[in-house]
Every structure is written in C-alpha cells, then in structure tokens.
Design an enzyme around this catalytic site. Sequence first.
Site, PDB file in Angstrom:
ATOM      1  CE  LYS A 180      38.701  45.311  36.654  1.00 38.22           C
ATOM      2  NZ  LYS A 180      38.789  44.917  35.255  1.00 38.22           N
TER       3      LYS A 180
HETATM    4  C1  LIG Z   1      39.252  45.362  33.856  1.00 38.40           C
HETATM    5  C2  LIG Z   1      38.362  45.834  32.763  1.00 38.40           C
HETATM    6  C3  LIG Z   1      38.432  45.344  31.453  1.00 38.40           C
HETATM    7  C4  LIG Z   1      39.536  44.459  30.976  1.00 38.40           C
HETATM    8  O1  LIG Z   1      39.743  43.345  31.710  1.00 38.40           O
HETATM    9  P1  LIG Z   1      41.206  42.650  31.739  1.00 38.40           P
HETATM   10  O2  LIG Z   1      40.923  41.364  32.433  1.00 38.40           O
HETATM   11  O3  LIG Z   1      42.102  43.567  32.493  1.00 38.40           O
HETATM   12  O4  LIG Z   1      41.615  42.459  30.324  1.00 38.40           O
HETATM   13  C5  LIG Z   1      37.495  45.773  30.537  1.00 38.40           C
HETATM   14  N1  LIG Z   1      36.536  46.655  30.866  1.00 38.40           N
HETATM   15  C6  LIG Z   1      36.462  47.176  32.108  1.00 38.40           C
HETATM   16  C7  LIG Z   1      35.364  48.148  32.402  1.00 38.40           C
HETATM   17  C8  LIG Z   1      37.380  46.801  33.081  1.00 38.40           C
HETATM   18  O5  LIG Z   1      37.319  47.354  34.299  1.00 38.40           O
END
Ligand SMILES: *Cc1c(COP(=O)(O)O)cnc(C)c1O
Length: 374
Positions: A180
């Site tokens: 991210k």
């Molecule tokens: C990455 C992501 C999540 C979950 O986040 P984590 O930190 O990996 O638990 C939820 N929704 C979307 C759309 C994501 O891209």
Amino acid sequence: MIPYGRQCLDEDDVAAVAAALRSDFLTCGPRVGAFERAVAEFCGAPHAVAVSSGTAALHCAMMALDIRTGDEVIVPPMTFAATANCVLYQRGTPVFVDVDPETLLLDPAQVEQKITPRTRAIIGVDYAGQPCAWAALRDIADRRGLALVADSCHAIGAEDQGRKVGTLADMTVLSFHPVKHLTTGEGGMVLTADQALAERLRLVRSHGITTDHRQREQAGAWFYEMTELGFNYRITDIQCALGLSQLGKLPGFLARRRAIAARYGEALAGSAARPLALRPGALHAWHLFVVRVDDRDQVFSALRAAGIGCNVHYIPVHLHPYYRKTLGTGPGLCPVAEAAFGQILTLPLHPGMSDADCDTVVAAVHAATQGDRP
Ligand SMILES: *Cc1c(COP(=O)(O)O)cnc(C)c1O
C-alpha cells in the site's frame, strides 16, 4: 522481476524503528497516538484509531456499528475478500452489488435496488485508488438511514470533488500493508468525524475493556472492566514509528505514483491494453494501474515470462469457494464484475520504479498484445 507493488524504505525509516526499540514503550506508548494524529491531520479527519491491519480496521468498523446476525451490508465484489469477510465476522450478511463497467467502482444506482429492511450499512471500495461516487452513496445512505463505510485501503491521498478520502464516509478504513501507499509492516486505521464511533473503535480494539479514567478515579487506579467482547487488534509503537516516518514521505510517494500512471496512460493510449476510466472530479491515488485486455491469461503469462510482475485484482469475492459454499453465491450475481475479471490485469506500480522500468513494462505489454484489437 519488476514487482507489481513493494514498500519504499530508507535508512531514516530504519532509524525511526530502532529509536522505538530503544524507548520505554514497545506498545501502547506515545508513537501510537502520534501516528493517529498525523494520519488524521493528513486526511482531514477529526479522529483516528490505529489497529493491527486493514482487515482488523474493517472488523472494528463493523463492531462499532454493532453489525450482527441478520444484518445486511452492501459491498462490491471487485475487492479484496476482507471487505466482505468483516461482515461475516459479525455473523452479518454481505450483499454483493455490481460495479460500474467503466471504473469498476460500486454502482450507486444498483445499491438502491438491493436495500431491504435488514440493510444496515454500505461499504464502498476506492478500487485501485480512485474514489467511489461518494456524493451519490452519501445521499442514498442518508435517505435510507444507513451507515456509510469507506474501504479506502487503496486510496489514502485521493480526493472526490475536492474532498479528501478520510472525510467522505462515516468511517474510512486504511491499510498499511507493504504494497500500500505507506507501510507499518502490517497495520491499519479507521478515520471518523464521529466521537461516539471513535470511542467504540478504541473499545473493541482492546478486548472491549474500558479504561475510563473517571471510573478509575472512583474505584482505584487498578480498576478496569470489560463491557463487551472485543479483540486484541492493537498496533505496536515499533510499527507506528515506521508509519510516522513513512507518512512524511507520502506526498512524494503519491507524486511518483501519479507520474508513473501518467506515463503509462500516455504510452498505452490507443493500444490493446485499455486503462480503466477516470471519474470526473476524482483525484486518483494510483495504488494499482489496471488495464483491460482481450486475452488476459495469455498476456499475463507473456508478461510474467518477460519478468514483469503483473497481477490480477481481483477475483470477484462472490466467486470464492467459501462464499459459494456459505452464501450460495456464484456466476450471474454480478455480471459486470465477472466480465471484467476475465480482462483485468494490474501492471507494476510503486514509487521505487524508474521511468526506464515503466518503459520496460510498456514495451512488454505492446509485445504481448500484438495482434489484439486496439
Ligand atoms: C489491503 C486491503 C485490505 C486489507 O488490509 P490488510 O492490511 O492487508 O489487512 C482490505 N481491503 C482492501 C481493498 C485492500 O486492498
């Protein structure tokens, strides 16, 4: 291999983590609140509650809304499974509503048709980093008395009609996973303007145990009570040290992502790899650069063979075996998302990529799609 996404860390990030390790607090210390305040300020949100992952943040949001058995929550299928799983954690029912064919974002017109007396909330997903049609979703939520949650795990730094992600829904969920925009290793956050929701989020983050200081003053400093069933979803000071350090670089990360997306957009214009449409008035945060191709599996294999770490985001959630088995979902429920799934391909996009890396990707895409219709 050029990966589709990866973290961007420097020696000052390492030093920030080392300083946290040498401090008095590894968890529940000052860096947690400092990180919360800094992200809240960046996003223009009054309250922020940091947790151990984006998934935990989604679950906390569902707990804060008291989603329970029989409650329905509207979700798009074109997302990571966690968006819908958080409803199941509460024994609620995720109701899949199809996406817009051009942007693959939740289609407000179809949301309205799927609302029932049991509907409690709508979760919009800022897929790929582009904000949903938040004004239309807000209008529906207000008219029908529903809570509005933003899964903005792709979209910190994005804006819709000049309003920042973090201010567009009742609660906004962020993820700090390494792919991210900024990372804490694992981590997540919920942003809200609602003080009561913020208090509930803090409660369920830490076992449902109150740490109300007035109660402590009355009963003695040892006092605490568990008032509901919460979890240990806390994030550590070590992680928040990294997050704080990363946040300072976020404007630069966003600028680089936008520059790479612009370079891809220009280089692929009129080619057989067609980027998704952009919503007017939306400022994209470019977590993912998604193109549509006619023969996705062939193009995917050709790119992987050429050392391009392309990927597919996402298999529609309602097609996962677990969902078919437990909710009886399957093909035909969301035809737009299902058709898009056969065509979508995510190209590498992260701030560490050079212009030469982009050009390598573009050349490989041109080679892999030669002969396809432009
Ligand atoms: C990455 C992501 C999540 C979950 O986040 P984590 O930190 O990996 O638990 C939820 N929704 C979307 C759309 C994501 O891209």
